[in-house]
Design an enzyme around this catalytic site. Structure first.
Site, PDB file in Angstrom:
ATOM      1  N   GLY A 119       2.990 -11.214   1.096  1.00 56.31           N
ATOM      2  CA  GLY A 119       3.357 -10.454   2.284  1.00 56.31           C
ATOM      3  C   GLY A 119       4.344  -9.348   1.967  1.00 56.31           C
ATOM      4  O   GLY A 119       4.323  -8.788   0.859  1.00 56.31           O
ATOM      5  N   ASN A 120       5.239  -9.098   2.905  1.00 56.94           N
ATOM      6  CA  ASN A 120       6.130  -7.948   2.769  1.00 56.94           C
ATOM      7  C   ASN A 120       7.050  -7.960   1.550  1.00 56.94           C
ATOM      8  O   ASN A 120       7.095  -6.996   0.799  1.00 56.94           O
ATOM      9  CB  ASN A 120       6.976  -7.824   4.037  1.00 56.94           C
ATOM     10  N   GLY A 121       7.784  -9.055   1.402  1.00 56.22           N
ATOM     11  CA  GLY A 121       8.716  -9.151   0.267  1.00 56.22           C
ATOM     12  C   GLY A 121       7.959  -9.061  -1.046  1.00 56.22           C
ATOM     13  O   GLY A 121       8.347  -8.337  -1.975  1.00 56.22           O
ATOM     14  N   ASP A 178       1.827 -13.548   9.799  1.00 56.51           N
ATOM     15  CA  ASP A 178       2.543 -12.666  10.736  1.00 56.51           C
ATOM     16  C   ASP A 178       1.764 -11.377  11.043  1.00 56.51           C
ATOM     17  O   ASP A 178       2.070 -10.695  12.013  1.00 56.51           O
ATOM     18  CB  ASP A 178       3.912 -12.277  10.148  1.00 56.51           C
ATOM     19  N   GLU A 221       9.408 -16.389  17.604  1.00 56.56           N
ATOM     20  CA  GLU A 221      10.665 -16.867  17.021  1.00 56.56           C
ATOM     21  C   GLU A 221      11.687 -15.731  16.875  1.00 56.56           C
ATOM     22  O   GLU A 221      12.876 -15.966  16.784  1.00 56.56           O
ATOM     23  CB  GLU A 221      10.407 -17.535  15.663  1.00 56.56           C
ATOM     24  N   GLN A 251       1.558 -23.961  11.850  1.00 51.21           N
ATOM     25  CA  GLN A 251       0.822 -22.707  12.027  1.00 51.21           C
ATOM     26  C   GLN A 251       0.365 -22.102  10.691  1.00 51.21           C
ATOM     27  O   GLN A 251      -0.488 -21.228  10.650  1.00 51.21           O
ATOM     28  CB  GLN A 251       1.691 -21.685  12.787  1.00 51.21           C
TER      29      GLN A 251
HETATM   30  O1  F6P Z   1       6.131 -15.044   6.937  1.00 55.13           O
HETATM   31  C1  F6P Z   1       5.493 -16.198   7.279  1.00 55.13           C
HETATM   32  C2  F6P Z   1       6.432 -17.135   7.977  1.00 55.13           C
HETATM   33  O2  F6P Z   1       5.735 -18.323   8.291  1.00 55.13           O
HETATM   34  C3  F6P Z   1       7.100 -16.564   9.217  1.00 55.13           C
HETATM   35  O3  F6P Z   1       6.268 -16.577  10.330  1.00 55.13           O
HETATM   36  C4  F6P Z   1       8.310 -17.458   9.313  1.00 55.13           C
HETATM   37  O4  F6P Z   1       9.367 -16.783   9.964  1.00 55.13           O
HETATM   38  C5  F6P Z   1       8.661 -17.711   7.890  1.00 55.13           C
HETATM   39  O5  F6P Z   1       7.496 -17.494   7.133  1.00 55.13           O
HETATM   40  C6  F6P Z   1       9.158 -19.108   7.606  1.00 55.13           C
HETATM   41  O6  F6P Z   1       9.551 -19.159   6.288  1.00 55.13           O
HETATM   42  P1  F6P Z   1       9.873 -20.475   5.477  1.00 55.13           P
HETATM   43  O7  F6P Z   1       8.575 -21.163   5.202  1.00 55.13           O
HETATM   44  O8  F6P Z   1      10.546 -20.003   4.255  1.00 55.13           O
HETATM   45  O9  F6P Z   1      10.726 -21.325   6.369  1.00 55.13           O
END
Ligand code: F6P
Length: 357
Positions: A111-113, A136, A231, A283
């Site tokens: 994804g983005n990062g 996302d 969120e 999800q």
């Molecule tokens: O980017 C995907 C995502 O599932 C976001 O929807 C959510 O904010 C984040 O990752 C949760 O990250 P982690 O799995 O590190 O808690």
């Protein structure tokens, strides 16, 4: 002979395996000899030289499997160029692994990062092809990311289940939907699940407007109300704060997440019974939906095409119903967000859905 490296980085999602299978099958089925090296746990595998040579069998039977068979991890871009306590220069280490294995290209799914680091590696001279992964759907340069549709299905099912119990008890229910700082997932699951109120980060909410909507529903004879809350949802007051002020406020934040804050505000203003449900990481779990299986396979196949042609430095994306190659420098560091003026938002409003604005 082509030597390809492959890794999955960041939060996992459905169809990562399907996408890797798509890349591998398209390469193995080509006339050229191909070796594929899989790096374990994202960029960590590339940094620490943890990999294994993958065979055709590794990609067999994984189309329907969630998660990623290579493992994933978060390696924040913010500190990617810092030498930390272990003394490792992460960027130099990744380059060293790449050159040691004499790779022609690295296929990076993320994804983005992940894309910021992928672009950095490109700037450092490595050949990179990426695939857009995230529930996302917030990656710039593509209309769709794989994982998104599967997550929409799961979040929708959560709202569906809440609907029946909310109706039986005449309660106000909040279903908190993932999506990080953007509202695509909440908007789509909210509409699919028939939510009455949808709160997304791109449209800051006013609590009075939310309470008004709930009361209007009561007056019309609907004793229950469903809110799909992203969120990352934010109130108008908080959105007006400077970054510094907001950070300070969040230091004293007492709620587990935004939904609990909204629930308390509704309770106080209306005296109604409000419950919160957070499907959370469900999800991101389970099998990819059919859309994602096809979409990820297509993206993988397109990536294979680029690799065979020696076209590097691109993310394979999907724009206006066509597969496209998007230069990595255009993708990295940009966020795709919901346009509050977009037709889908207008249409939702016409259906009577409140965005709390
Ligand atoms: O980017 C995907 C995502 O599932 C976001 O929807 C959510 O904010 C984040 O990752 C949760 O990250 P982690 O799995 O590190 O808690």
């Amino acid at each position: 002979m082509k030597r390809i490296g492959m890794l999955t980085s960041g939060g996992d999602c459905q169809a990562l395996n399907a996408a890797m299978r798509g890349v591998a099958k398209s390469l193995f089925n080509a006339k050229e000899d191909v070796e594929i090296y899989g790096f374990l746990n994202g960029y960590q595998g590339l940094i620490h030289g943890k990999f294994r040579l993958l065979t055709y069998a590794d990609f067999s039977g994984i189309l329907t499997k969630g998660g990623t068979f290579l493992g994933s991890s978060r390696t924040p871009f913010k500190t990617i160029q810092d030498i930390e306590a272990d003394g490792i220069d992460k960027v130099a280490a990744m380059k060293q692994t790449y050159y040691k294995l004499q790779l022609d290209c690295l296929v990076i799914l993320g994804g983005n990062g992940t894309h910021k680091t992928a672009n950095l590696l490109r700037e450092q001279g490595l050949n990179i092809v990426t695939l857009p992964k995230t529930i996302d759907n917030d990656l710039w340069g593509t209309d769709m990311t794989f994982g998104f549709q599967s997550a929409v299905n799961i979040a929708t099912e959560a709202i569906d289940c809440i609907h029946t119990t909310a109706a039986s008890h005449g309660r106000v229910f909040i279903v908190e939907v993932m999506g990080h700082k953007v509202g695509f997932l909440t908007l789509n699951a909210g509409m699919a699940g028939g939510a009455d109120i949808i709160l997304i980060p791109e449209i800051p909410y006013d609590i009075d407007s939310i309470v008004k909507k709930i009361q209007e529903r009561h007056e019309r004879g609907s004793a229950f109300t469903i809110l799909a809350v992203a969120e990352g949802a934010i109130s108008k007051e908080d959105a007006a704060l400077s970054k510094k002020e907001y950070k300070k406020k969040m230091e004293k934040y007492k709620y587990p997440s935004v939904s609990y804050e909204i629930a308390e505000k509704i309770r106080k203003k209306s005296g109604l019974d409000v419950r919160v449900t957070v499907p959370g990481h469900t999800q991101r779990g389970g099998s990819p939906c059919p859309y994602d299986r096809v979409f990820a396979s297509r993206l993988g196949s397109e990536a294979g095409k680029l690799i065979l042609k020696g076209e590097y430095g691109f993310m394979v994306g999907y724009k206006n119903r066509e597969m496209v190659k998007v230069p990595l420098e255009e993708v990295a560091g940009k966020l795709k967000t919901v346009d509050p003026k977009s037709s889908i938002v207008k249409e939702a409003k016409m259906l009577g859905i409140s965005f709390g604005d």
